[in-house]
Design a protein around this motif. Sequence first.
Motif, PDB file in Angstrom:
ATOM      1  N   SER B 300       0.873  -1.168   0.000  1.00 24.72           N
ATOM      2  CA  SER B 300       0.000   0.000   0.000  1.00 24.72           C
ATOM      3  C   SER B 300       0.911   1.218   0.000  1.00 24.72           C
ATOM      4  O   SER B 300       1.938   1.232   0.676  1.00 24.72           O
ATOM      5  CB  SER B 300      -0.902  -0.010   1.230  1.00 24.72           C
ATOM      6  OG  SER B 300      -1.702   1.157   1.252  1.00 24.72           O
ATOM      7  N   THR B 329       3.603  -0.912   3.861  1.00 24.37           N
ATOM      8  CA  THR B 329       2.840   0.318   3.635  1.00 24.37           C
ATOM      9  C   THR B 329       3.779   1.512   3.715  1.00 24.37           C
ATOM     10  O   THR B 329       4.399   1.759   4.746  1.00 24.37           O
ATOM     11  CB  THR B 329       1.696   0.439   4.665  1.00 24.37           C
ATOM     12  OG1 THR B 329       0.837  -0.700   4.506  1.00 24.37           O
ATOM     13  CG2 THR B 329       0.889   1.714   4.448  1.00 24.37           C
ATOM     14  N   ALA B 419      -4.523  -1.721   3.361  1.00 24.46           N
ATOM     15  CA  ALA B 419      -3.252  -2.017   4.025  1.00 24.46           C
ATOM     16  C   ALA B 419      -3.495  -2.878   5.260  1.00 24.46           C
ATOM     17  O   ALA B 419      -2.728  -3.801   5.563  1.00 24.46           O
ATOM     18  CB  ALA B 419      -2.550  -0.716   4.426  1.00 24.46           C
TER      19      ALA B 419
END
Lengths: 199, 431
Positions: B300, B329, B419
Amino acid sequence: MKLFIKLTHMESIIQGKAYVLGKNIDTDQIIPAEHLVYSLSNPEEVKMYGKYALSGVPLEQGGLPEGGIPFVSEGAHTSPYSIIIAGPNFGCGSSREHAPFSLKVAGARAIIAESYARIFYRNCVDGGFVIPYETSQQLNKLILTGDELSIDMKNNTITNLTQNVTYQLRPLGSVVDIVQAGGIFEYARKNDLMAKSQA
Amino acid sequence: MAQTITQKIFARAANRKFVDVGESVWLNVDVLLTHDVCGPPTFDIFKQEFGPDAKVWNPEKVVVLPDHYIFTANEHAHRNIDLLRQFADEQSLPNYYDVGTDRYRGVCHVALAEEGFNIPGTVLFGTDSHTCTSGAFGMFGSGIGNTDAAFILGTGKLWEKVPESMKFTFEGRMPEYLTAKDLILQILGDIGTDGATYRAMEFDGEAVYSLSMDERMTLCNMAIEAGGMNGIIAVDAVTEAFVKARTTKPFEVFHSDPDASYHSMYRYNVEKLEPVVAQPHSPDNRATVRSVAGTPITKSYIGSCTGGKLTDFMLAAKILKGRKVAVTTNIVPATVLVASQLSTETYEGQTLRSIFEEAGCSIALPSCAACLGGPADTVGRSVDNDVVVSTTNRNFPGRMGSKFAGVYLASPLTAAASAVTGKLTDPRDFL
């Protein structure tokens, strides 16, 4: 006042082999961003733009209809293909002038697409890199990669010498003078625009 | 004769009362923006065409914001920064924001707003397609190439065709699960990546005027993904307050005439819209998040001029607070200011930075980073068959690095929700 430059026969014909692509060929496919670090004026570094021209196109989508044909072969920095045939929205995405520049360095002289993204089109014309012709037909479905083509700039036609058939192209319209001058600076000088615009 | 806001700005810049759609006019440029990728070749062309000792038309009006390849070991990228520095020095450019100094800002489109360069009614050209972001300030902003930029450097002028306008009106109250990113992805799905080529995209309606400047910038930022010449939102009290807090320069406010003519008009009720993504490999490949929910992702990415502003991180924090991410992420603040705000701005009493750190995100230094892939050592760059959910603006093949990767463009809410689960997830599951 429009500037009219009389083209000689030699200058009005562009002949070469076709490289056929699909639609929405964006500037990241034309020249992936990781290569934008090279100089556009140093002759050795410039070759990298030829080497990586159209290297972002997924392999199966390059050199249609069969696909799997790279525009520039491994180890080379020029292409055997000098006329690119594509669908709509060619050159969408970023503003990088490195895109038409890389096509020119690889040896492309003209593109024939159904339509162009604005910035790419301006860059082609104003930088004098490659000539962006438009067609109302889906020529990327009719022309095969490797076909020998001849563009007649006077009559706005393209002849597929391999298939012995001629198609009409859209006239370049109001940008024809800039294309013939070889770019915005040459055009501006010829028309005294540089002095006027600086006044 | 009735004119749109874009026509009125063109008319002002061409010293005319009226300009007609389709005519080409010479515009006086208020600001020229460039960065580390396109600055060096632009300066080369400028010197080649105007002479080695030529001076730019107005040093105050040239803004140089390096932002693309900043935190990399790539030597050529470093060389390009040196070239910017050299040019800024020899031309005595006051608005150069040098890397490695406290003047460094980060992503140019966001920095322009922060530094007060976005002034209503003015004309901005930049060597970056997302220069249209600045249209959020009731001004004209558009991307150009190096040759056109070099022409401006020498003359302060550029020819441009007066665009037809398309009007997008958003009515209703924005639901908490919807963001500007969802609105623009909705439009892209409707009109396609060439649906606005050579046209102005004018955004209007009560939902648009309820948005923060950050969100309005997101809307205008992606006008280029539809091929638009510019995106534009007329000035209101929110714009005026933002601008006046950052510049003392006077400005002119323009509005479209009620009887101005448009290429087309679209109306949406935001209360009926849903969170959406653009699926690989095109910004117009729209799907509702619900319809693709459960698709596994490997990364993400929350960052860029589109999705790395304070508002974007406030939205992401709403979902990430007290939760853990299931995939890599990357949090990439657009600018140094946004990066510092992560440490000062809070959500439910906790700083954004601490929310993201506790959730297990990696926080990067401010730059364009992996939005456009970048050199091999770029933070967050996609590799192999990565499937990325990203708040960036473009997802053609190879855009974030690997041409085998797939990128889903999404709002910060959707990127944060996905995420947490490691799968595409509608933010309403968490709100």
